[in-house]
Design a protein around this motif. Structure first.
Motif, PDB file in Angstrom:
ATOM      1  N   ALA A 572       1.296  35.001  58.142  1.00 43.87           N
ATOM      2  CA  ALA A 572       2.202  35.674  57.201  1.00 43.87           C
ATOM      3  C   ALA A 572       3.155  34.683  56.570  1.00 43.87           C
ATOM      4  N   GLU A 573       3.418  34.889  55.280  1.00 39.75           N
ATOM      5  CA  GLU A 573       4.491  34.171  54.592  1.00 39.75           C
ATOM      6  C   GLU A 573       5.775  34.988  54.757  1.00 39.75           C
ATOM      7  N   ALA A 574       6.869  34.309  54.981  1.00 40.67           N
ATOM      8  CA  ALA A 574       8.143  35.016  55.073  1.00 40.67           C
ATOM      9  C   ALA A 574       8.532  35.605  53.717  1.00 40.67           C
ATOM     10  N   LEU A 575       8.163  34.922  52.641  1.00 36.96           N
ATOM     11  CA  LEU A 575       8.311  35.423  51.275  1.00 36.96           C
ATOM     12  C   LEU A 575       6.922  35.340  50.665  1.00 36.96           C
ATOM     13  N   ILE A 576       6.428  36.413  50.106  1.00 41.72           N
ATOM     14  CA  ILE A 576       5.015  36.479  49.742  1.00 41.72           C
ATOM     15  C   ILE A 576       4.859  36.074  48.287  1.00 41.72           C
ATOM     16  N   GLY A 577       4.278  34.880  48.077  1.00 41.68           N
ATOM     17  CA  GLY A 577       4.254  34.247  46.773  1.00 41.68           C
ATOM     18  C   GLY A 577       3.253  34.837  45.812  1.00 41.68           C
ATOM     19  N   CYS A 578       1.968  34.594  46.046  1.00 39.41           N
ATOM     20  CA  CYS A 578       0.955  35.049  45.101  1.00 39.41           C
ATOM     21  C   CYS A 578       0.911  36.572  45.005  1.00 39.41           C
ATOM     22  N   GLY A 579       1.417  37.253  46.017  1.00 41.28           N
ATOM     23  CA  GLY A 579       1.493  38.708  45.975  1.00 41.28           C
ATOM     24  C   GLY A 579       2.528  39.218  44.997  1.00 41.28           C
ATOM     25  N   GLY A 580       3.344  38.307  44.419  1.00 42.35           N
ATOM     26  CA  GLY A 580       4.316  38.733  43.417  1.00 42.35           C
ATOM     27  C   GLY A 580       5.740  38.373  43.739  1.00 42.35           C
ATOM     28  N   GLN A 581       5.956  37.222  44.393  1.00 44.09           N
ATOM     29  CA  GLN A 581       7.318  36.786  44.735  1.00 44.09           C
ATOM     30  C   GLN A 581       8.051  37.916  45.482  1.00 44.09           C
ATOM     31  N   ILE A 582       7.381  38.461  46.470  1.00 46.56           N
ATOM     32  CA  ILE A 582       7.917  39.611  47.206  1.00 46.56           C
ATOM     33  C   ILE A 582       8.913  39.143  48.270  1.00 46.56           C
ATOM     34  N   ILE A 583      10.071  39.784  48.300  1.00 42.63           N
ATOM     35  CA  ILE A 583      11.063  39.561  49.351  1.00 42.63           C
ATOM     36  C   ILE A 583      11.000  40.774  50.272  1.00 42.63           C
ATOM     37  N   PRO A 584      10.349  40.660  51.438  1.00 45.06           N
ATOM     38  CA  PRO A 584      10.186  41.822  52.305  1.00 45.06           C
ATOM     39  C   PRO A 584      11.528  42.377  52.770  1.00 45.06           C
ATOM     40  N   PRO A 585      11.557  43.646  53.136  1.00 47.45           N
ATOM     41  CA  PRO A 585      12.805  44.215  53.649  1.00 47.45           C
ATOM     42  C   PRO A 585      13.240  43.519  54.936  1.00 47.45           C
ATOM     43  N   THR A 586      14.535  43.358  55.101  1.00 52.20           N
ATOM     44  CA  THR A 586      15.077  42.684  56.275  1.00 52.20           C
ATOM     45  C   THR A 586      14.603  43.383  57.552  1.00 52.20           C
ATOM     46  N   GLY A 587      14.094  42.593  58.474  1.00 52.03           N
ATOM     47  CA  GLY A 587      13.619  43.123  59.744  1.00 52.03           C
ATOM     48  C   GLY A 587      12.120  43.269  59.836  1.00 52.03           C
ATOM     49  N   TRP A 588      11.442  43.207  58.681  1.00 48.30           N
ATOM     50  CA  TRP A 588       9.979  43.362  58.698  1.00 48.30           C
ATOM     51  C   TRP A 588       9.309  42.220  59.436  1.00 48.30           C
ATOM     52  N   LEU A 589       9.690  40.983  59.138  1.00 50.13           N
ATOM     53  CA  LEU A 589       9.029  39.839  59.758  1.00 50.13           C
ATOM     54  C   LEU A 589       9.246  39.830  61.265  1.00 50.13           C
ATOM     55  N   SER A 590      10.469  40.067  61.691  1.00 50.92           N
ATOM     56  CA  SER A 590      10.729  40.064  63.141  1.00 50.92           C
ATOM     57  C   SER A 590       9.974  41.185  63.825  1.00 50.92           C
ATOM     58  N   ALA A 591       9.834  42.329  63.147  1.00 48.58           N
ATOM     59  CA  ALA A 591       9.126  43.464  63.762  1.00 48.58           C
ATOM     60  C   ALA A 591       7.644  43.162  63.927  1.00 48.58           C
ATOM     61  N   ILE A 592       7.001  42.577  62.906  1.00 49.45           N
ATOM     62  CA  ILE A 592       5.565  42.317  63.052  1.00 49.45           C
ATOM     63  C   ILE A 592       5.317  41.137  63.990  1.00 49.45           C
ATOM     64  N   TYR A 593       6.272  40.192  64.085  1.00 52.31           N
ATOM     65  CA  TYR A 593       6.130  39.125  65.078  1.00 52.31           C
ATOM     66  C   TYR A 593       6.122  39.724  66.487  1.00 52.31           C
ATOM     67  N   ALA A 594       7.027  40.630  66.732  1.00 50.79           N
ATOM     68  CA  ALA A 594       7.102  41.251  68.059  1.00 50.79           C
ATOM     69  C   ALA A 594       5.816  42.013  68.371  1.00 50.79           C
ATOM     70  N   LYS A 595       5.307  42.729  67.396  1.00 47.11           N
ATOM     71  CA  LYS A 595       4.085  43.498  67.613  1.00 47.11           C
ATOM     72  C   LYS A 595       2.874  42.574  67.790  1.00 47.11           C
ATOM     73  N   ALA A 596       2.851  41.466  67.035  1.00 41.71           N
ATOM     74  CA  ALA A 596       1.743  40.522  67.170  1.00 41.71           C
ATOM     75  C   ALA A 596       1.706  39.946  68.577  1.00 41.71           C
ATOM     76  N   ARG A 597       2.850  39.529  69.063  1.00 47.02           N
ATOM     77  CA  ARG A 597       2.891  38.937  70.405  1.00 47.02           C
ATOM     78  C   ARG A 597       2.561  39.963  71.476  1.00 47.02           C
ATOM     79  N   ALA A 598       2.989  41.188  71.241  1.00 46.00           N
ATOM     80  CA  ALA A 598       2.644  42.236  72.206  1.00 46.00           C
ATOM     81  C   ALA A 598       1.142  42.489  72.238  1.00 46.00           C
ATOM     82  N   SER A 599       0.461  42.215  71.108  1.00 48.45           N
ATOM     83  CA  SER A 599      -0.994  42.421  71.052  1.00 48.45           C
ATOM     84  C   SER A 599      -1.765  41.220  71.573  1.00 48.45           C
TER      85      SER A 599
END
Length: 797
Positions: A572-599
Motif C-alpha cells: 500500500a501507498e500511504a498516499l495513492i498516486g496513480c489512483g488520483g493523488q488520493i489522501i486516505p482518511p486519517t486512521g485508514w493506514l493504521s487500521a489495515i496495517y493492524a488487520k494485515a498483521r493479524a492475518s
C-alpha cells in the motif's frame, strides 16, 4: 536565485504637494536662483524646469517625503561619478548657498522633503524620434556602455529598499490575482498579448533568476527609457548624447541597464531583434558583455515590459488618467507580442553574433522533432507513449525548468523523479567524480554503499535497518515481494484499488491501476484488492470513513484464503498516486496495517513516489499515520534521475530471505549510484527541501482552493506537501469525472509553458508534484496561469 522580489512594495508613494509659487520661493531662498518654472512629468517626485534670469537652465527636484536616504545618496554618488568620468552626458549637482547638495525643506503641507538643483542637459528626448536607424540605436548602446562602465566603478551600496520598478525585484508581478488578471485582460490588445506576458514571466524565472547571483553586478541607472535619453544632431548625424532622471538608480546585474534601454527602444520597431542587436553591439564596445549576460538579456528586457503593463494595471483603478503612468503601457503590450514570436535560442544567437562572441553550444544543432518521432516510430516499441498532443523536444533542464530545442522554457510541475531539480550540481558532480574513480559491484568492499545504507537506515524507525540496493522502483517491488514470501511462506498479496507498484509481471499483477486498466486482464487469483479509500468520490465519502474502508479487509482476506492464497503481504501507498493523488482518511493506514498483521501478512510501504521528504512534515509518507512497515520500497527521487532504488526491511525478514540462494544485483549498490544517492540526501538536508515542500505546498494548496471557490469544475483540491491533486468534475449533486475538461486545462497550460498531467482511473485528476526546487515564485506563476486558464476556458463562475 535572485533576491526575494515579492517583498517589493506595490504602494505608490504620495507626491509632494506644492505649487510653482512655493517652488519659486524655495529655489530663491536656498539657491539664490530666480527664474520661470515649468513642471516636468514625474511618477512620485515633483520636478520643475527652471529658466534662470541669468540665462542658465536647471532642474529643481523635490523628493517624496518617504524617499530613503540611501537611495538619494546613491543617486548623488552616480551624478558625481559621471561628472568625473564622462562629463557632459548627465546632470551635475548644484550646492545650495550653504554648500549642501541635498537640503531639506518643510512645505506648507507640513511635510519635510529633500530638494536638489541639477544642471540642465541639452538635447531632445529620444521618444520624439520616430525614425531610428542603426547608427542612432548603436549610439544609444555606446552612450549607455560608457555610462554603465563608469557607474560600475562605484562600490556596492548598503541594503536598498525593494521597489517595484527595480528589475531585480520584478518577480512581484508573478502574483497575478483574479482582480489583476481581469484588469490586464481589459487592457491587453489581444489574448496573445496576455500569453506573451506570462511567457515573459516564465522565461525571467527560468533563465534570469537562477543566474542572478553569478552575473556581474554594479550601480545601474535603472530606467534608461526613451524619455530619459537625449539626442543631438541632425539627419544621419543624429546621436544619443545624454541621459537624465536617475530616480531609479539601483544595484544589480549590469546587463539590466542595457536590457531596460532595449525594452523601450523597441516600442516602435517592426524588427525588434535587429534593433536590440544594434544597441547591444554599441554597449559591448565600451562595456564588454559575457555570453552568460547575453543569455539573460532578452528575458530581462521582456520582464521590463511586463513591469510596465502590470504596474499600470495595478494602479489603473485609481490613476487611469495618469498619462505619465500609462505612457509606455500600450507600446509595451505590442512589444511583448512581437518578442513572443522570437525563438529564445535564435535571439541569443543573434546577440552573440552582434558582439562577435562564438557560442559555447547551440541546441538547434540537435535533431528536429519530426525526425526524432520518425526514428521512435521505426525503432522503439509502440507501447511507449509521449506526453501531450504535441510532444515536447527537450534539450536541457535546470532547476524546476525544462527547455526545448528553440529555447522556450517550461515550468515542470509534475516531474517527481528529479527530486532536487533538473541537473542539480550535487548528484551530477558526485556521479562524475565517482565514475572517474571506480564503478564495480557489491562483491567488493566500498565505502559509498555502506555510508548510504547507514544513512538511510537512520532515517527510518526501528527495526527498519537492513538495506538492499536495486535500480528502479519496479525492482524494489519485486524484491519486496520475494522478501515477504520468504518471511511468511505464503503467496497471496493484498493491494489497493488504483495502486501502482511497477512494470514487471509480478508488479503488474499487484497493481490494479494496470491490471484493471486498458489492456489489463484483472487481478490473478492470488491477489486481493481493497477499495480505493477516496473520501471525495469513493465507496464511502467524507473524512470520517477510515473504519468503513478498513472493514473491507476481512472480505478480501477470506476470498484469498478460500482460493488457497493466504496473504504474504499488504502492498500500500500511504498516499495513492496513480489512483488520483488520493489522501486516505486519517486512521485508514493504521487500521489495515493492524488487520494485515493479524492475518499473518507483512506490511509493505511503497514510498517510490511520495518518499524523501515530499510530504514536507516527514521523510516518509507512512510516518504521517504513525505506523511502522515491515518493508519499504524506494525509487524515483532517490537518484534525482539516476537509476537507483532500495528496499529497507527488518533484520528478522532479512534473515528469513533464503540464505542458501545468494541475492546478487549486477548494478544494484554500485559506487556511482550510491555516491549519487548520498549526494541527494546531502542536498535534501543542506537546502532544507523538506521544509520547502511543507511551506510552499501549504501556500499552493490554499491558493488552489481559493481558485476552486469560483471554479465549480475543480471539485476537490487535495494533497500534502508538494504532492497535490485537483479533481476535475462536471458539477452537480453527484460530481461526474470530467477527463475532457482536465485534459483541456493541461493542454492549455502546456501551450503556455506550464507542465502538468492527469491521473486517476478516469484521468480527471490534475496532478501537481514538481521537483522540490519549486519555490514561491514558481507557485505564484502556476496559480496565476491556472487562474487565467479557467477564465479563458470558461470554467470560472
Amino acid at each position: 536565485m535572485g533576491p526575494s522580489p515579492t517583498q517589493a512594495s506595490t504602494d505608490r508613494p504620495e507626491a509632494p504637494v506644492l505649487d510653482r509659487q512655493e517652488a519659486c520661493a524655495i529655489l530663491h531662498r536656498l539657491y539664490g536662483v530666480v527664474g520661470d518654472l515649468t513642471e516636468l512629468p514625474s511618477h512620485v517626485d515633483r520636478n520643475f524646469r527652471v529658466a534662470g534670469a541669468t540665462g542658465e537652465t536647471f532642474v529643481f527636484k523635490v523628493a517624496y517625503a518617504e524617499q530613503p536616504s540611501v537611495l538619494l545618496g546613491l543617486e548623488n554618488e552616480a551624478f558625481k561619478c559621471l561628472v568625473r568620468e564622462t562629463p557632459g552626458i548627465a546632470p551635475s549637482l548644484c550646492p545650495d548657498l550653504e554648500g549642501s547638495v541635498t537640503p531639506s525643506v518643510t512645505l506648507k503641507s507640513g511635510k519635510t522633503h529633500r530638494v536638489r538643483l541639477l544642471t540642465w542637459v541639452e538635447g531632445d528626448p529620444l521618444a520624439l524620434i520616430a525614425e531610428r536607424g542603426p547608427q542612432l540605436l548603436r549610439s544609444l548602446g555606446q552612450l549607455l556602455g560608457r555610462t554603465c562602465g563608469a557607474l560600475n566603478s562605484l562600490p556596492a551600496p548598503s541594503a536598498l529598499p525593494a521597489r517595484r520598478w527595480d528589475l531585480s525585484e520584478a518577480a512581484w508581478t508573478f502574483n497575478l490575482t483574479a482582480d489583476l488578471i481581469d484588469r490586464l485582460a481589459l487592457r491587453a490588445p489581444s489574448p496573445l498579448a496576455l500569453d506573451a506576458l506570462q511567457q515573459a514571466q516564465l522565461h525571467f524565472a527560468a533563465t534570469v533568476l537562477p543566474a542572478f547571483s553569478d552575473l556581474p553586478h554594479g550601480v545601474l541607472h535603472g530606467d534608461a527609457n526613451d524619455h530619459n535619453l537625449l539626442v543631438s544632431g541632425d539627419g544621419e548625424e543624429l546621436r544619443v548624447t545624454g541621459i537624465i532622471d536617475f530616480g531609479d538608480v539601483t544595484w544589480g546585474p549590469r546587463v539590466f541597464d542595457v536590457a531596460i534601454a532595449c525594452a523601450y527602444a523597441i516600442h516602435h520597431s517592426d524588427q525588434p531583434l535587429e534593433a536590440i542587436g544594434q544597441i547591444v553591439a554599441g554597449y559591448h564596445e565600451h562595456s564588454p558583455l559575457t555570453e552568460a549576460e547575453l543569455a539573460v538579456l532578452i528575458p530581462a528586457l521582456a520582464m521590463r515590459l511586463v513591469q510596465s503593463v502590470v504596474v499600470s494595471a495595478s494602479d489603473g483603478a485609481d490613476h487611469d488618467d495618469d498619462s505619465y503612468l500609462r505612457v509606455s503601457e500600450a507600446p509595451s503590450w505590442r512589444a511583448l507580442e512581437k518578442l513572443s514570436s522570437i525563438e529564445p535560442s535564435a535571439g541569443h544567437q543573434h546577440l552573440l553574433e552582434a558582439c562577435n562572441i562564438a557560442p559555447s553550444s547551440d541546441p538547434r544543432s540537435t535533431l528536429q522533432a519530426k525526425h526524432i518521432q520518425a526514428l521512435r516510430d521505426r525503432h522503439m516499441g509502440p507501447s511507449l507513449s509521449t506526453s501531450y498532443d504535441r510532444p515536447l523536444h527537450l534539450v536541457r533542464g535546470q532547476g524546476t525548468y525544462l527547455f526545448d530545442r528553440a529555447g522556450f522554457a517550461y515550468l515542470d510541475g509534475v516531474n517527481n523523479v528529479c527530486h532536487l531539480g533538473h541537473a542539480h550540481p550535487g548528484p551530477v558532480e558526485a556521479a562524475t567524480r565517482q565514475a572517474r574513480t571506480l564503478n564495480t559491484n557489491t562483491r567488493y568492499l566500498h565505502d559509498e554503499v555502506v555510508r548510504l545504507a547507514e544513512r538511510l537506515s537512520g532515517l527510518f524507525p526501528d527495526p527498519l535497518s537492513v538495506c538492499y540496493f536495486v535500480n528502479s522502483g519496479s525492482e524494489a517491488g519485486e524484491l519486496a515481494l520475494r522478501l515477504a514470501r520468504a518471511a511468511t511462506g505464503r503467496q497471496g498479496v493484498i493491494c489497493v484499488e488504483g495502486g501502482y507498484h511497477g512494470n514487471t509481471s509480478a508488479m503488474i499483477d499487484i497493481s490494479p491501476y494496470k491490471h484493471s486498466g486498458p489492456g489489463g486482464n484483472g487481478a490473478p487469483p492470488w491477489v486481493g484488492v481493497l477499495p480505493l479509500p477516496d473520501p471525495y468520490r469513493g465507496l464511502h465519502t467524507g473524512r470520517a470513513t477510515a473504519d468503513a474502508y478498513a472493514n473491507h479487509f476481512e472480505q478480501v482476506t477470506d476470498r484469498l484464503a478460500a482460493a488457497g492464497y493466504p496473504p504474504a503481504a499488504l502492498f500500500a501507498e500511504a498516499l495513492i498516486g496513480c489512483g488520483g493523488q488520493i489522501i486516505p482518511p486519517t486512521g485508514w493506514l493504521s487500521a489495515i496495517y493492524a488487520k494485515a498483521r493479524a492475518s499473518g501478512a507483512v506490511c509493505v510501504a511503497d514510498e517510490v513516489q511520495v518518499g524523501f521528504g515530499r510530504v514536507g512534515t516527514h521523510w516518509w509518507a507512512f510516518e504521517r499515520e504513525g505506523v511502522i512497515p515491515d518493508i519499504v520500497t524506494l525509487g524515483k527521487p532517490m537518484g534525482n534521475g539516476h537509476p537507483v532504488a532500495a528496499v529497507i526491511t527488518t533484520p528478522a525478514i532479512a534473515r528469513a530471505f533464503d540464505p542458501e540462494m545468494e541475492y546478487f544485483n549486477t548494478f544494484g549498490g554500485n559506487p556511482v549510484s550510491c555516491a549519487v544517492a548520498n549526494a541527494v540526501l546531502d542536498v535534501i538536508e543542506g537546502e532544507q527541501l523538506r521544509n520547502r515542500a511543507r511551506t510552499v505546498g501549504q501556500w499552493l494548496k490554499a491558493e488552489l482552493q481559493s481558485v476552486a471557490e469560483t471554479t465549480p469544475a475543480m471539485g476537490d483540491v487535495r494533497g500534502v506537501g508538494m504532492y497535490l491533486g485537483i479533481e476535475w468534475v462536471l458539477p452537480g449533486a453527484e460530481p461526474v469525472p470530467d477527463s475532457i475538461g482536465a485534459a483541456r486545462v493541461v493542454s492549455h497550460l502546456r501551450n503556455r509553458g506550464i507542465l502538468l498531467s492527469t491521473d486517476g482511473a478516469e484521468h480527471n485528476v490534475i496532478k501537481i508534484k514538481p521537483p522540490l526546487s519549486f519555490d514561491m515564485d514558481e507557485a505564484r506563476l502556476l496559480c496565476s496561469a491556472l487562474r487565467r486558464a479557467v477564465e479563458t476556458l470558461g470554467f470560472a463562475r
